[in-house]
Design a protein around this motif. Structure first.
Motif, mmCIF file in Angstrom:
data_model
loop_
_atom_site.group_PDB
_atom_site.id
_atom_site.type_symbol
_atom_site.label_atom_id
_atom_site.label_comp_id
_atom_site.label_asym_id
_atom_site.label_seq_id
_atom_site.Cartn_x
_atom_site.Cartn_y
_atom_site.Cartn_z
ATOM 1 N N SER A 213 37.248 111.056 66.811
ATOM 2 C CA SER A 213 36.420 110.019 67.421
ATOM 3 C C SER A 213 35.021 110.558 67.657
ATOM 4 C CB SER A 213 37.033 109.552 68.748
ATOM 5 O OG SER A 213 36.138 108.720 69.460
ATOM 6 N N ALA A 214 34.023 109.759 67.277
ATOM 7 C CA ALA A 214 32.628 110.165 67.468
ATOM 8 C C ALA A 214 32.061 109.680 68.794
ATOM 9 C CB ALA A 214 31.775 109.638 66.315
ATOM 10 N N HIS A 215 32.641 108.608 69.362
ATOM 11 C CA HIS A 215 32.047 107.996 70.548
ATOM 12 C C HIS A 215 33.023 107.856 71.715
ATOM 13 C CE1 HIS A 215 29.823 106.360 66.981
ATOM 14 N NE2 HIS A 215 28.831 106.893 67.669
ATOM 15 N N GLY A 216 34.111 108.588 71.691
ATOM 16 C CA GLY A 216 34.996 108.670 72.839
ATOM 17 C C GLY A 216 35.576 107.345 73.297
ATOM 18 N N LEU A 217 35.452 107.074 74.602
ATOM 19 C CA LEU A 217 36.048 105.882 75.188
ATOM 20 C C LEU A 217 35.452 104.596 74.634
ATOM 21 C CD1 LEU A 217 36.468 106.877 78.956
ATOM 22 C CD2 LEU A 217 38.100 107.093 77.075
ATOM 23 N N LEU A 218 34.235 104.659 74.111
ATOM 24 C CA LEU A 218 33.649 103.498 73.447
ATOM 25 C C LEU A 218 34.498 103.110 72.243
ATOM 26 C CD1 LEU A 218 31.344 101.456 73.002
ATOM 27 C CD2 LEU A 218 30.138 103.238 71.728
ATOM 28 N N ASP A 219 34.924 104.098 71.462
ATOM 29 C CA ASP A 219 35.793 103.824 70.305
ATOM 30 C C ASP A 219 37.132 103.257 70.750
ATOM 31 O OD1 ASP A 219 33.870 104.738 68.571
ATOM 32 O OD2 ASP A 219 34.693 106.766 68.423
ATOM 33 N N LEU A 220 37.665 103.800 71.854
ATOM 34 C CA LEU A 220 38.964 103.329 72.350
ATOM 35 C C LEU A 220 38.897 101.842 72.697
ATOM 36 C CD1 LEU A 220 41.264 105.109 74.907
ATOM 37 C CD2 LEU A 220 40.810 102.680 75.096
ATOM 38 N N LEU A 221 37.870 101.447 73.460
ATOM 39 C CA LEU A 221 37.788 100.042 73.871
ATOM 40 C C LEU A 221 37.504 99.126 72.698
ATOM 41 C CD1 LEU A 221 36.191 99.461 77.353
ATOM 42 C CD2 LEU A 221 38.536 99.825 76.684
ATOM 43 N N GLN A 240 31.030 115.087 84.481
ATOM 44 C CA GLN A 240 32.446 115.131 84.840
ATOM 45 C C GLN A 240 33.161 113.795 84.672
ATOM 46 O OE1 GLN A 240 31.931 117.763 88.737
ATOM 47 N NE2 GLN A 240 34.083 117.430 88.274
ATOM 48 N N MET A 241 32.436 112.786 84.201
ATOM 49 C CA MET A 241 33.060 111.467 84.098
ATOM 50 C C MET A 241 32.521 110.701 82.892
ATOM 51 S SD MET A 241 33.083 108.305 86.848
ATOM 52 C CE MET A 241 31.302 108.289 86.961
ATOM 53 N N GLU A 242 33.414 109.979 82.249
ATOM 54 C CA GLU A 242 33.048 109.057 81.178
ATOM 55 C C GLU A 242 33.763 107.749 81.449
ATOM 56 O OE1 GLU A 242 33.416 108.526 76.291
ATOM 57 O OE2 GLU A 242 34.331 110.255 77.294
ATOM 58 N N PHE A 243 33.074 106.627 81.237
ATOM 59 C CA PHE A 243 33.751 105.343 81.384
ATOM 60 C C PHE A 243 33.164 104.328 80.418
ATOM 61 C CE2 PHE A 243 30.342 104.795 84.606
ATOM 62 C CZ PHE A 243 29.836 103.549 84.247
ATOM 63 N N ALA A 244 33.934 103.276 80.167
ATOM 64 C CA ALA A 244 33.495 102.166 79.327
ATOM 65 C C ALA A 244 34.211 100.918 79.805
ATOM 66 C CB ALA A 244 33.827 102.436 77.857
ATOM 67 N N PHE A 245 33.560 99.760 79.685
ATOM 68 C CA PHE A 245 34.231 98.515 80.056
ATOM 69 C C PHE A 245 33.534 97.326 79.413
ATOM 70 C CE2 PHE A 245 30.987 98.755 83.405
ATOM 71 C CZ PHE A 245 30.547 97.446 83.502
ATOM 72 N N LEU A 300 38.626 91.788 82.754
ATOM 73 C CA LEU A 300 37.933 93.036 82.418
ATOM 74 C C LEU A 300 38.909 94.048 81.825
ATOM 75 C CD1 LEU A 300 35.127 94.765 84.305
ATOM 76 C CD2 LEU A 300 37.176 96.131 83.899
ATOM 77 N N ILE A 301 38.455 94.777 80.845
ATOM 78 C CA ILE A 301 39.201 95.904 80.298
ATOM 79 C C ILE A 301 38.305 97.132 80.376
ATOM 80 C CG2 ILE A 301 38.542 95.137 77.971
ATOM 81 C CD1 ILE A 301 40.932 96.706 76.895
ATOM 82 N N GLY A 302 38.830 98.192 80.971
ATOM 83 C CA GLY A 302 38.015 99.377 81.177
ATOM 84 C C GLY A 302 38.777 100.652 80.879
ATOM 85 N N ALA A 303 38.028 101.730 80.727
ATOM 86 C CA ALA A 303 38.614 103.052 80.519
ATOM 87 C C ALA A 303 37.781 104.060 81.294
ATOM 88 C CB ALA A 303 38.637 103.409 79.041
ATOM 89 N N ILE A 304 38.444 104.984 81.956
ATOM 90 C CA ILE A 304 37.745 106.016 82.708
ATOM 91 C C ILE A 304 38.442 107.350 82.520
ATOM 92 C CG2 ILE A 304 39.003 105.334 84.804
ATOM 93 C CD1 ILE A 304 36.643 106.519 86.411
ATOM 94 N N ALA A 305 37.644 108.393 82.328
ATOM 95 C CA ALA A 305 38.171 109.752 82.193
ATOM 96 C C ALA A 305 37.348 110.665 83.081
ATOM 97 C CB ALA A 305 38.089 110.216 80.744
ATOM 98 N N VAL A 306 38.012 111.476 83.892
ATOM 99 C CA VAL A 306 37.314 112.420 84.755
ATOM 100 C C VAL A 306 37.827 113.828 84.493
ATOM 101 C CG1 VAL A 306 36.857 110.737 86.575
ATOM 102 C CG2 VAL A 306 38.959 112.078 86.653
ATOM 103 N N LYS A 307 36.970 114.805 84.798
ATOM 104 C CA LYS A 307 37.335 116.217 84.688
ATOM 105 C C LYS A 307 37.265 116.820 86.086
ATOM 106 C CE LYS A 307 35.558 116.778 79.976
ATOM 107 N NZ LYS A 307 34.566 117.477 79.114
ATOM 108 N N LEU A 308 38.375 117.408 86.525
ATOM 109 C CA LEU A 308 38.454 117.992 87.864
ATOM 110 C C LEU A 308 38.996 119.413 87.784
ATOM 111 C CD1 LEU A 308 40.098 114.974 89.748
ATOM 112 C CD2 LEU A 308 37.661 115.491 89.549
#
Length: 606
Positions: A213-221, A240-245, A300-308
């Motif tokens: 994937s070249a664009h991460g969560l953007l590709d997923l949605l 530390q965070m990526e999201f798309a909706f 709404l459909i969203g995706a969020i990924a965090v790094k902790l």
């Protein structure tokens, strides 16, 4: 007080009854504590896929720390092989790293900053639960290898190797733990895509095919919604965070894909709650409104990924995040990113504004219909008609393990529900009886639920009127007859859930009950068969056998039926590859008559 005579009471409780198990013995005795459900591979969360995930997660951790850009996974029959190109396990600690609990480098923040596997258990559990386990590490032209059986070391060797640095692991899940299992390659492909979406720049390989994937969560949605988006997907990526909706026009409720350090947190957690709060604040502040959360997030459909660095999960299977200290910064970062997008994209902001106004209008219309439906229901009865409830429920009471095991059977008519009711476990098994075929709700508004007593009562029985967080059962099971009418009712129910409650399907809570089509028996033996092929095999095996065809669930005697909803119950999970494809399928099969569907029926008519 009366004592249950079935309970054997041993009055001897002394030192001789106290046992101390080794880590290996404990893993094999209580595998569910380490990998969740066991299963036979028909469900995406079955243990054999957790074993694969535990191994691949270690390779992903290497990539996150900047070591290796390719992870190869192969499946040959029941043997799983994983090869990464990271640093390779230190050769002198190879055996300890895969067999001794609480041994590893993931306690060291300098070596692994954002790791899922912080407890030193995952690979050891795979080793303990595999009949065959091989680990091979390559470092600077030298390799070390260790071979295990059920967690017990069988051989070791070291030598020179003309291979790039990295780690190779192969394993076979133990048949003593996972009986009669089969890997579903589709589930593994889905996992490969998830790894690719969450780690841009990483190439995942499965049986020779690459996933990147070249664009991460953007590709997923974009894969999930296809052309169904109302405006371009809003995408943000921070340290530390990526999201798309985005919003979709034909969906009800909210749908979220959530991840922590690459781990799919099916049940969400504090990061999802904070994301939703920040999104609401960002939209309200931009438009200077005080819209309700329901109006802003409906559809709404969203995706969020965090790094902790120190994620706190609610269980070993890591389905829900519990860290509370992350709320403040996630809310603020999401809010600022949403406001920034809306300022820079006024056309998309206008479309969001229009969607929220539409949601508000539909909510008010729905509330009027709800009031009428509730008033009518109160006049009939305070109880839900046709529901035979169970004692324990999901996320309720002081017995969470019993609640997770709870299930409700959606049956067809009093005959079938009567059979199940007589043999069910009243602690964890509920029955809801349908009077016949429910309406086809494809393409209809949610108000349709409140105009039909059957649809309304089913929704209330499940506890999903507001959202899936109120779900009262761990499994929702469609149990219909194995004839054309039964199949039609099954499809109508699936249309109902996919139209209004798709998050129930996405959470893996919806199933179809498989019951035998035939009983083949003679005086010595009885065999239950689920297909015509197995029926023919049974007839060849049993001399002088008589064959009974079960048309409906009500035709199976309760004395026989109990085994089919007990420990050996066969459930087929209802899963979808993407919401976009699911909506297309529902529209094709259950929507208005079209030339395409007519041609399909003609071509496939038997």
């Amino acid at each position: 007080m009366a004592t249950d005579p079935k309970i054997r009471r041993d009055t001897t409780y002394d030192e001789s009854k106290i046992q101390t198990l080794s880590a290996l013995e404990h893993i094999r005795l209580r595998p569910g504590m380490y990998i969740g459900r066991l299963g036979d591979g028909r469900h995406v969360d079955d243990g054999i896929y957790v074993l694969l995930k535990e191994i691949v997660d270690n390779s992903i951790d290497e990539f996150i720390m900047g070591n290796g850009t390719r992870v190869s996974v192969s499946l040959r029959d029941k043997t799983v092989m994983v090869r990464d190109h990271g640093r390779g396990i230190p050769l002198g600690k190879l055996v300890e790293c895969v067999s001794v609990i609480n041994t590893g480098a993931k306690y060291n923040d300098e070596v692994f900053q954002f790791s899922v596997g912080l407890n030193g258990v995952g690979t050891k559990a795979v080793n303990a639960l595999s009949s065959h386990f091989v680990v091979r590490a390559f470092r600077a032209g030298i390799f070390a290898e260790a071979v295990f059986e059920r967690g017990i070391l069988k051989s070791e060797k070291k030598g020179k190797a003309d291979e790039a640095d990295g780690t190779y692991i192969e394993f076979i899940p133990d048949h003593d733990i996972f009986s009669d299992y089969t890997f579903n390659p589709d589930y593994i492909v889905e996992r490969m895509w998830n790894y690719a979406y969450l780690n841009t720049g990483l190439t995942m390989e499965f049986n020779g095919k690459s996933y990147r994937s070249a664009h991460g969560l953007l590709d997923l949605l974009e894969k999930e919604v296809g052309d169904d988006e109302m405006y371009k997907v809003i995408h943000y990526r921070g340290k530390q965070m990526e999201f798309a909706f985005t919003h979709t026009p034909g969906s009800y409720g909210e749908t979220y894909f959530s991840y922590v350090n690459g781990q799919h947190t099916n049940d969400g957690g504090t990061h999802v709650a904070a994301f939703k709060e920040g999104l609401l604040k960002g939209i309200n502040d931009h438009f200077k409104k005080n819209w309700s959360a329901q109006d802003v997030r409906e559809g709404l459909i969203g995706a969020i990924a965090v790094k902790l660095q120190n994620p706190l999960f609610e269980s070993q299977t890591k389905n829900k995040l519990g860290n509370t200290e992350i709320r403040t910064w996630i809310v603020q970062e999401v809010k600022e990113a949403v406001e920034s997008f809306l300022l820079r994209n006024p056309d998309d902001a206008s479309r969001i504004n229009t969607k929220i106004i539409q949601n508000e209008k539909l909510r008010k219309e729905l509330n009027e219909v709800k009031k009428t439906a509730r008033d009518a229901a109160r006049k009939v009865s305070l109880n839900i008609p046709k529901l035979k409830d169970c004692k324990y429920h999901l996320n309720q009471g002081s017995h969470p393990e019993q609640g997770e095991q709870s299930m409700i059977f959606l049956t067809e008519g009093d005959s079938a529900s009567g059979t199940i009711t007589k043999v069910r476990d009243v602690r964890t098994q509920a029955v809801f009886s349908l009077r016949g075929k429910v309406p086809n709700v494809c393409g209809k508004k949610k108000t349709e639920i409140y105009k039909n007593a059957e649809l309304y009562n089913m929704m209330v029985a499940l506890g999903i009127e507001n959202d899936i967080s109120g779900l009262r059962y761990g499994k929702v099971i469609i149990a219909t007859d194995a004839d054309n009418d039964g199949f039609h009712i099954r499809i109508l129910l699936m249309t109902y859930f996919l139209t209004y409650f798709e998050d129930l399907v996405l959470s893996g809570r919806l199933f179809i009950l498989e019951t035998p089509l035939f009983r083949v028996r003679n005086k010595q033996k009885t065999i239950y068969c689920y297909t015509e092929v197995s029926r023919d095999e049974a007839m060849a095996q049993l001399r002088g056998a008589e064959v009974t065809r079960f048309k409906g669930l009500g035709e199976i005697d309760p004395s026989e039926f109990g085994q089919f909803i007990g420990e050996d119950m066969k459930l087929v999970p209802v899963s979808i590859s993407s919401m976009n494809e699911a909506h297309k399928a529902v529209a094709f099969y259950m929507g208005g008559n079209t030339p395409e569907r007519r041609d399909f029926i003609v071509e496939n008519l038997i």
